[in-house]
Design an enzyme around this catalytic site. Structure first.
Site: not given
Ligand code: HEM
Ligand SMILES: [Cu+2]
Length: 565
Positions: A218, A222, A372-374, A435-436
């Protein structure tokens, strides 16, 4: 201000390496939306597995990019405001530790030996070099704190009665939080995960590992956010043509972050059985406490922007919104920062839902979470990182921005993309989309008996948003690398926009000293975390043998593991 060649080169590399890797990170983001929408029904695409891609996406975007940038930005703020460069050997040692760590982890991920996602929860097991690489990256990123603290103390001795510049305070608070929280993840990696990944220990205490991870995890959010906050307080009002409403408000909120960033990690473990309810309740309440500095920031910034709008002749209560330099390509940083702020409103509100124990049970592990986190990490964090990377690079190199009119619309395109994308994910989460999960294999495959047609509109919406985001990111790559390859037209200088303060309150020693805050920080952490660690150690469960995501059977069959008897 002029800076040395060495520092220039350091900053170029610390911006260039993560932004080059980001092309892979963005590609895998798009692929996530493609798998989820059921466009493909396979477990891999172009020789990269689904979980391998999701790991690359999370690690590159949320760990590599953010850490490298925070260090580069830290060097820039300290050198600019305190007029002293960081010790050369410390700065380069940090760079090499981070780079070698990144190469190790990248090798492990790209060769398919570390598909454990950026949270690397056991019992999923990665190649030892992945853990070692992550540890080196993290250690490398806090090494410069010691050089900065040294410069700061020398500055303080020379200027005992001057308030610490807000940007310097932001950097020091941020890296103090980072240093403290990374101790837990270092323990997790070195004591629990590495010996287990190397086969020296048969099982691992999953709850303890998760508790150590979220002590770090967490605070990590920050660490992502505070460089953006620093820009919001010290640059945004200036870029808008106004002044910061109150300097003290900024200081108070930074110190509150110091107190409250770490002792709230258990809010990621509301569903973990071996942590007592009382601790969950306590850390849940502290989590709402973090809303206070966020609200202080929101109101202070709104007042600062209102002042800017009024100065430009706005009328009425909200007229100032119409008078801000949204599309001024010479002040493109304003566009990047304001867009992040707009997304953060939604990110913050959905975060309050997650922090509420009962509501959390509804959204836990659903698509709501990435929805949320996006709007936080891919909102204010990401937009301020890419905007500031371009700003720093162009200023230090003396090269003009390539395609300035395209540049200024990128953040708006990104906002449109994310709002559509996150609506799809959040709505999907509320109707049960996990998710995931590679939905295209089953739930979004009409030929599969598990096919769930309700999730077609939501995953399609997320795909549409994902395509717009990818397009915006592509434009950014063109602008950034185009700038890199253009000809120098001015002398390279390190310049940051500096905001004047409207109400520059008298210096209050309490808000200009770290010591009392560090002591309170330590006390709150002990109260909120000692019982959590004790419970996690005393209720370890049966202990888990290693797994990989492609097989529901543990990797090594060991006699000591009761599951295999
Ligand atoms: C084109 C831009 C992006 C797309 C289309 C995208 C799409 C996604 C999707 C669909 C997931 C969910 C996967 C799941 O849980 O099934 C994901 C997870 C995630 N994304 Fe993105 N994302 C984008 C950009 C970013 C950026 C710029 C960041 C951070 C700077 C980011 C950080 C993350 C993180 C930390 C996760 C979690 C991964 C996990 O569950 O292990 N994403 N993204
Ligand atoms: Cu947190």
């Amino acid at each position: 201000m002029q800076i040395s060649k060495s520092l220039k080169r350091l900053i170029y590399w610390e911006l260039g390496i993560p932004l080059t890797l980001l092309t892979i990170g963005i590609y895998h983001g798009l692929m996530q939306t493609v798998y989820r929408a059921g466009i493909i029904h396979q477990s891999s695409f172009a020789h990269l597995e689904y979980y391998q891609g999701l790991t690359l996406h999370g690690v590159i975007n949320a760990i590599v990019l953010t850490s490298f940038f925070a260090v580069a930005f830290g060097h820039a703020t300290i050198a600019y405001y305190l007029k002293r460069e960081p010790h050369k050997w410390v700065a380069w040692l940090s760079f090499w530790l981070m780079t070698v760590g990144t190469v190790m982890a990248a090798w492990a991920m790209l060769s398919g030996k570390a598909s454990v996602l950026y949270t690397f929860y056991p019992p999923l097991k990665a190649h030892p070099l992945f853990y070692l690489g992550a540890a080196l990256l993290i250690v490398g990123s806090w090494v410069p704190l010691f050089s900065w603290a040294n410069i700061y103390m020398a500055w303080k001795r020379e200027n005992p009665e001057t308030k610490t510049p807000l940007a310097v305070l932001g950097t020091l608070v941020n890296f103090t939080i980072w240093f403290v929280c990374t101790l837990a993840v270092a323990y997790e990696v070195l004591v629990l995960l590495l010996p287990w990944a190397l086969g020296w220990r048969a099982t691992v205490n999953v709850t303890l590992a998760r508790t150590l991870f979220w002590f770090f995890g967490h605070a990590l959010v920050y660490f992502w956010l505070l460089p953006a906050y620093t820009m919001y307080y010290t640059m945004l009002p200036k870029l808008a043509g106004g002044k910061l409403f109150s300097d003290l408000a900024g200081r108070i909120s930074l110190f509150l972050f110091l107190l409250l960033s770490v002792p709230v990690g258990v809010h990621h473990q509301f569903s973990d059985p071996s942590i007592p309810r009382g601790i969950k309740m306590f850390q849940g309440l502290l989590t709402f406490g973090v809303a206070i500095p966020s609200f202080i920031t929101a109101f202070t910034l709104a007042a600062s922007l209102e002042y800017a709008g009024k100065k430009r002749g706005s009328r009425g209560l909200l007229g100032f919104f119409g008078k801000l330099p949204y599309l001024d390509s010479s002040r493109y940083l304003f566009a990047y920062l304001i867009c992040g702020l707009i997304l953060f409103i939604f990110g913050g509100l959905t975060g309050i839902v997650n922090a509420s124990g009962v509501l959390n049970a509804v959204v836990h592990n659903t698509a709501w979470l990435p929805g949320h986190f996006h709007m936080t990490v891919a909102g204010p964090v990401f937009l301020s990182i890419i905007g500031m990377s371009l700003f720093l690079y162009s200023g230090i190199s003396g090269k003009p921005i390539f395609l300035p009119r395209v540049n200024v619309i990128i953040p708006y395109l990104w906002v449109i993309g994310i709002l559509i994308f996150s609506t799809g994910l959040s709505w999907g989460g509320l109707i049960g989309e996990p998710r995931r999960t590679n939905l295209g294999m089953t739930y979004l495959n009409p030929k599969n008996e598990l096919f769930t047609p309700e999730w077609v509109p939501t995953t399609t919406l997320a795909l549409a948003g994902g395509i717009i985001m990818t397009f915006a990111a592509l434009l950014f790559f063109i602008v950034f690398f185009g700038t890199m390859f253009s000809k120098k037209t001015a002398a390279g200088k390190l310049e940051l926009p500096v905001t004047e303060v409207l109400h520059d309150e008298k210096r209050i020693p309490l808000f200009d000293s770290f010591k009392p805050w560090l002591i309170i920080m330590a006390i709150i952490i002990v109260i909120s975390y000692v019982p959590a660690f004790i419970s996690a150690s005393q209720n370890p469960g049966p202990g888990a043998p290693p797994f990989t995501p492609d097989n529901p059977v543990p990797q090594q069959i060991s006699k000591s593991n009761p599951y295999n008897q």
